[in-house]
Design a protein around this motif. Structure first.
Motif, PDB file in Angstrom:
ATOM      1  N   SER A  75      30.800  -2.344  30.159  1.00  0.00           N
ATOM      2  CA  SER A  75      29.630  -2.759  29.393  1.00  0.00           C
ATOM      3  C   SER A  75      28.356  -2.180  29.972  1.00  0.00           C
ATOM      4  O   SER A  75      28.258  -1.915  31.168  1.00  0.00           O
ATOM      5  N   ARG A  76      27.410  -1.971  29.122  1.00  0.00           N
ATOM      6  CA  ARG A  76      26.098  -1.523  29.559  1.00  0.00           C
ATOM      7  C   ARG A  76      25.055  -2.161  28.676  1.00  0.00           C
ATOM      8  O   ARG A  76      25.343  -2.589  27.565  1.00  0.00           O
ATOM      9  N   GLY A  77      23.866  -2.235  29.195  1.00  0.00           N
ATOM     10  CA  GLY A  77      22.772  -2.803  28.432  1.00  0.00           C
ATOM     11  C   GLY A  77      21.888  -1.711  27.871  1.00  0.00           C
ATOM     12  O   GLY A  77      21.640  -0.702  28.518  1.00  0.00           O
ATOM     13  N   VAL A  78      21.438  -1.905  26.652  1.00  0.00           N
ATOM     14  CA  VAL A  78      20.515  -0.966  26.021  1.00  0.00           C
ATOM     15  C   VAL A  78      19.441  -1.791  25.337  1.00  0.00           C
ATOM     16  O   VAL A  78      19.730  -2.779  24.674  1.00  0.00           O
ATOM     17  N   GLY A  79      18.210  -1.398  25.534  1.00  0.00           N
ATOM     18  CA  GLY A  79      17.116  -2.111  24.895  1.00  0.00           C
ATOM     19  C   GLY A  79      15.825  -1.348  25.093  1.00  0.00           C
ATOM     20  O   GLY A  79      15.820  -0.172  25.423  1.00  0.00           O
ATOM     21  N   THR A  80      14.740  -2.028  24.887  1.00  0.00           N
ATOM     22  CA  THR A  80      13.437  -1.410  25.092  1.00  0.00           C
ATOM     23  C   THR A  80      12.692  -2.158  26.182  1.00  0.00           C
ATOM     24  O   THR A  80      13.031  -3.288  26.535  1.00  0.00           O
ATOM     25  N   GLY A  81      11.691  -1.511  26.687  1.00  0.00           N
ATOM     26  CA  GLY A  81      10.835  -2.104  27.698  1.00  0.00           C
ATOM     27  C   GLY A  81       9.473  -1.467  27.596  1.00  0.00           C
ATOM     28  O   GLY A  81       9.232  -0.600  26.759  1.00  0.00           O
ATOM     29  N   PHE A  82       8.570  -1.886  28.466  1.00  0.00           N
ATOM     30  CA  PHE A  82       7.254  -1.264  28.469  1.00  0.00           C
ATOM     31  C   PHE A  82       6.761  -1.137  29.901  1.00  0.00           C
ATOM     32  O   PHE A  82       7.111  -1.918  30.772  1.00  0.00           O
ATOM     33  N   ALA A  83       5.980  -0.107  30.121  1.00  0.00           N
ATOM     34  CA  ALA A  83       5.441   0.174  31.447  1.00  0.00           C
ATOM     35  C   ALA A  83       4.247  -0.726  31.717  1.00  0.00           C
ATOM     36  O   ALA A  83       3.375  -0.892  30.862  1.00  0.00           O
ATOM     37  N   VAL A  84       4.231  -1.321  32.901  1.00  0.00           N
ATOM     38  CA  VAL A  84       3.064  -2.119  33.304  1.00  0.00           C
ATOM     39  C   VAL A  84       2.275  -1.387  34.382  1.00  0.00           C
ATOM     40  O   VAL A  84       1.109  -1.696  34.612  1.00  0.00           O
ATOM     41  N   GLU A  85       2.915  -0.434  35.036  1.00  0.00           N
ATOM     42  CA  GLU A  85       2.271   0.494  35.963  1.00  0.00           C
ATOM     43  C   GLU A  85       3.277   1.609  36.209  1.00  0.00           C
ATOM     44  O   GLU A  85       4.438   1.485  35.831  1.00  0.00           O
ATOM     45  N   PRO A  86       2.872   2.707  36.837  1.00  0.00           N
ATOM     46  CA  PRO A  86       3.820   3.798  37.050  1.00  0.00           C
ATOM     47  C   PRO A  86       5.082   3.312  37.775  1.00  0.00           C
ATOM     48  O   PRO A  86       5.010   2.596  38.768  1.00  0.00           O
ATOM     49  N   ARG A  87       6.224   3.671  37.228  1.00  0.00           N
ATOM     50  CA  ARG A  87       7.541   3.353  37.788  1.00  0.00           C
ATOM     51  C   ARG A  87       7.891   1.866  37.778  1.00  0.00           C
ATOM     52  O   ARG A  87       8.798   1.434  38.474  1.00  0.00           O
ATOM     53  N   LEU A  88       7.191   1.051  37.010  1.00  0.00           N
ATOM     54  CA  LEU A  88       7.502  -0.375  36.886  1.00  0.00           C
ATOM     55  C   LEU A  88       7.528  -0.737  35.407  1.00  0.00           C
ATOM     56  O   LEU A  88       6.515  -0.643  34.708  1.00  0.00           O
ATOM     57  N   PHE A  89       8.729  -1.152  34.939  1.00  0.00           N
ATOM     58  CA  PHE A  89       8.919  -1.481  33.532  1.00  0.00           C
ATOM     59  C   PHE A  89       9.386  -2.922  33.385  1.00  0.00           C
ATOM     60  O   PHE A  89      10.080  -3.447  34.248  1.00  0.00           O
ATOM     61  N   VAL A  90       9.016  -3.537  32.289  1.00  0.00           N
ATOM     62  CA  VAL A  90       9.444  -4.889  31.955  1.00  0.00           C
ATOM     63  C   VAL A  90      10.402  -4.771  30.770  1.00  0.00           C
ATOM     64  O   VAL A  90      10.145  -4.042  29.815  1.00  0.00           O
ATOM     65  N   THR A  91      11.540  -5.480  30.872  1.00  0.00           N
ATOM     66  CA  THR A  91      12.511  -5.499  29.782  1.00  0.00           C
ATOM     67  C   THR A  91      13.154  -6.881  29.750  1.00  0.00           C
ATOM     68  O   THR A  91      12.884  -7.727  30.604  1.00  0.00           O
ATOM     69  N   ALA A  92      14.023  -7.103  28.788  1.00  0.00           N
ATOM     70  CA  ALA A  92      14.694  -8.391  28.653  1.00  0.00           C
ATOM     71  C   ALA A  92      15.866  -8.498  29.634  1.00  0.00           C
ATOM     72  O   ALA A  92      16.494  -7.497  29.992  1.00  0.00           O
ATOM     73  N   LEU A  93      16.175  -9.695  30.060  1.00  0.00           N
ATOM     74  CA  LEU A  93      17.257  -9.940  31.007  1.00  0.00           C
ATOM     75  C   LEU A  93      18.592  -9.414  30.507  1.00  0.00           C
ATOM     76  O   LEU A  93      19.356  -8.821  31.267  1.00  0.00           O
ATOM     77  N   HIS A  94      18.907  -9.608  29.224  1.00  0.00           N
ATOM     78  CA  HIS A  94      20.224  -9.183  28.728  1.00  0.00           C
ATOM     79  C   HIS A  94      20.439  -7.681  28.849  1.00  0.00           C
ATOM     80  O   HIS A  94      21.571  -7.213  28.841  1.00  0.00           O
ATOM     81  N   VAL A  95      19.376  -6.900  28.974  1.00  0.00           N
ATOM     82  CA  VAL A  95      19.496  -5.447  29.104  1.00  0.00           C
ATOM     83  C   VAL A  95      19.972  -5.060  30.496  1.00  0.00           C
ATOM     84  O   VAL A  95      20.731  -4.124  30.666  1.00  0.00           O
ATOM     85  N   VAL A  96      19.568  -5.813  31.507  1.00  0.00           N
ATOM     86  CA  VAL A  96      19.842  -5.409  32.889  1.00  0.00           C
ATOM     87  C   VAL A  96      20.674  -6.406  33.703  1.00  0.00           C
ATOM     88  O   VAL A  96      21.006  -6.136  34.848  1.00  0.00           O
ATOM     89  N   GLU A  97      21.058  -7.535  33.156  1.00  0.00           N
ATOM     90  CA  GLU A  97      21.696  -8.567  33.970  1.00  0.00           C
ATOM     91  C   GLU A  97      23.044  -8.158  34.543  1.00  0.00           C
ATOM     92  O   GLU A  97      23.451  -8.673  35.567  1.00  0.00           O
ATOM     93  N   GLU A  98      23.764  -7.225  33.946  1.00  0.00           N
ATOM     94  CA  GLU A  98      25.048  -6.780  34.463  1.00  0.00           C
ATOM     95  C   GLU A  98      24.918  -5.559  35.382  1.00  0.00           C
ATOM     96  O   GLU A  98      25.883  -5.110  35.951  1.00  0.00           O
ATOM     97  N   ALA A  99      23.734  -5.009  35.493  1.00  0.00           N
ATOM     98  CA  ALA A  99      23.532  -3.789  36.297  1.00  0.00           C
ATOM     99  C   ALA A  99      23.411  -4.130  37.774  1.00  0.00           C
ATOM    100  O   ALA A  99      22.995  -5.183  38.168  1.00  0.00           O
TER     101      ALA A  99
END
Length: 68
Positions: A44-68
């Motif tokens: 399984s892998r997560g796919v979704g969208t996120g947004f940059a809050v500063e260089p190299r720092l992104f915010v996304t939903a938990l379900h996108v990254v919780e298994e990573a």
């Protein structure tokens, strides 16, 4: 103010907002960091969208990254 004028103003404001933030939106793809990934390519892998809050720092939903 007429309804059509309000809708036209709202449409312009939304277009302006999207234009100003669109460069900060990113596609986020995550996969488990385990040896199982080598032997189980259908892991399984997560796919979704996120947004940059500063260089190299992104915010996304938990379900996108919780298994990573």
């Amino acid at each position: 103010m007429k309804r059509s004028s309000i809708l036209s103003l709202l449409s312009r404001e939304i277009a302006s907002l999207v234009s100003s933030v669109s460069r900060s939106v990113a596609t986020v793809v995550s996969a488990p960091m385990t040896p199982e990934l080598v032997f189980n390519p259908a892991a399984s892998r997560g796919v979704g969208t996120g947004f940059a809050v500063e260089p190299r720092l992104f915010v996304t939903a938990l379900h996108v990254v919780e298994e990573a």
